[in-house]
Design an enzyme around this catalytic site. Structure first.
Site, PDB file in Angstrom:
ATOM      1  N   ASP A 140      -8.793  -0.473   7.108  1.00  0.00           N
ATOM      2  CA  ASP A 140      -7.562   0.270   6.898  1.00  0.00           C
ATOM      3  C   ASP A 140      -6.488  -0.679   6.339  1.00  0.00           C
ATOM      4  O   ASP A 140      -6.669  -1.901   6.344  1.00  0.00           O
ATOM      5  CB  ASP A 140      -7.133   0.861   8.243  1.00  0.00           C
ATOM      6  CG  ASP A 140      -5.819   1.600   8.186  1.00  0.00           C
ATOM      7  OD1 ASP A 140      -5.624   2.376   7.240  1.00  0.00           O
ATOM      8  OD2 ASP A 140      -4.982   1.394   9.091  1.00  0.00           O
ATOM      9  N   ASP A 156      -2.384   0.105   6.537  1.00  0.00           N
ATOM     10  CA  ASP A 156      -1.187   0.126   7.377  1.00  0.00           C
ATOM     11  C   ASP A 156      -1.537  -0.122   8.838  1.00  0.00           C
ATOM     12  O   ASP A 156      -2.406   0.554   9.411  1.00  0.00           O
ATOM     13  CB  ASP A 156      -0.472   1.470   7.255  1.00  0.00           C
ATOM     14  CG  ASP A 156       0.223   1.628   5.919  1.00  0.00           C
ATOM     15  OD1 ASP A 156       0.939   0.706   5.517  1.00  0.00           O
ATOM     16  OD2 ASP A 156       0.040   2.681   5.278  1.00  0.00           O
ATOM     17  N   LYS A 161     -11.938  10.013   6.851  1.00  0.00           N
ATOM     18  CA  LYS A 161     -12.430   8.718   6.368  1.00  0.00           C
ATOM     19  C   LYS A 161     -13.922   8.533   6.643  1.00  0.00           C
ATOM     20  O   LYS A 161     -14.619   7.874   5.870  1.00  0.00           O
ATOM     21  CB  LYS A 161     -11.651   7.579   7.022  1.00  0.00           C
ATOM     22  CG  LYS A 161     -10.221   7.420   6.552  1.00  0.00           C
ATOM     23  CD  LYS A 161      -9.605   6.159   7.167  1.00  0.00           C
ATOM     24  CE  LYS A 161      -8.162   5.983   6.817  1.00  0.00           C
ATOM     25  NZ  LYS A 161      -7.577   4.750   7.389  1.00  0.00           N
TER      26      LYS A 161
END
Length: 225
Positions: free
Chosen positions: A8, A10, A152
């Site tokens: 990921d 952030d 995801k």
């Protein structure tokens, strides 16, 4: 053997202010197996990250709604952008705002979902999304109006098929509920210490350190698998 890596952006590659931690760039560039950047951000963000880090562009964006793989030069979009637009239009009609100003760079390039700032009211947005049959992700950085079945995990699995790799080979590092579906599919999953409860509950391991420090800690553990 070092596994391929999904990561990921952030809250995982960044510091507590949201800025990319420069220490993450070298280990990403030197990772000996494929790296897939999987984010809730719009497609230009992970593409730019891969470019400036100097790694092949293998990305999942918009919480699984967009995926690009440099290896086969194919860009795939999944999700009902029009339904997301109906949700935010109805939200605006009730007098609320998306919270990003007139230009709205957060949503300008989104193809499959829309995001609303965390400083805007959640419950009316949740109600309107449910009425439209849409899902709502709280990533800790925005509320994302997304299509059912788009996440995801599904996108990463499709990327793995295109790479002729098994998703179970991958290790993943993340911090949010939008990472949970991918955590459930990969062989080894790591939630950094600042992760939300959904990510921590799904991950195999939780780091002691937060943000990019947690990511670097996870990489040390992954190298020793």
């Amino acid at each position: 053997m070092t596994p391929p890596l999904a990561v990921d952006i952030d809250g995982t590659l960044t510091d507590g202010t949201g800025a990319l931690d420069p220490r993450v760039m070298t280990p990403l560039r030197e990772w000996p197996e494929p790296v897939v950047v999987a984010t809730g951000k719009a497609l230009p963000y992970p593409v730019a990250l891969c470019h400036f880090v100097g790694i092949p562009t293998r990305v999942v964006a918009e919480n699984g709604g967009a995926a690009y793989l440099e290896d086969d030069d194919e860009l795939v979009f999944v999700g009902d952008r029009e339904a997301a637009q109906r949700v935010v239009d109805a939200y605006r009609e009730r007098g609320y705002d998306l919270g990003y100003g007139d230009v709205d760079l957060t949503n300008r390039w989104r193809e499959t979902e829309l995001a609303v700032s965390l400083d805007q009211p959640l419950e009316p947005l949740r109600e309107l999304a449910a009425a439209e049959g849409m899902n709502l992700f709280d990533t800790g950085y925005a509320y994302h109006v997304t299509s059912p079945g788009v996440d995801k995990g599904t996108a990463l699995e499709a990327i793995c098929d295109r790479l002729d790799r098994s998703v179970e080979e991958f290790a993943m590092v993340g911090d949010s509920e939008n990472d949970a579906a991918a955590f459930e599919r990969v062989g080894h999953s790591y939630a950094v210490a600042n992760a939300d409860d959904a990510a921590k509950a799904t991950a195999d391991f939780e780091t002691e350190a937060s943000y990019a420090d947690g990511f670097l800690e996870a990489l040390d553990a992954i190298r020793s698998l």
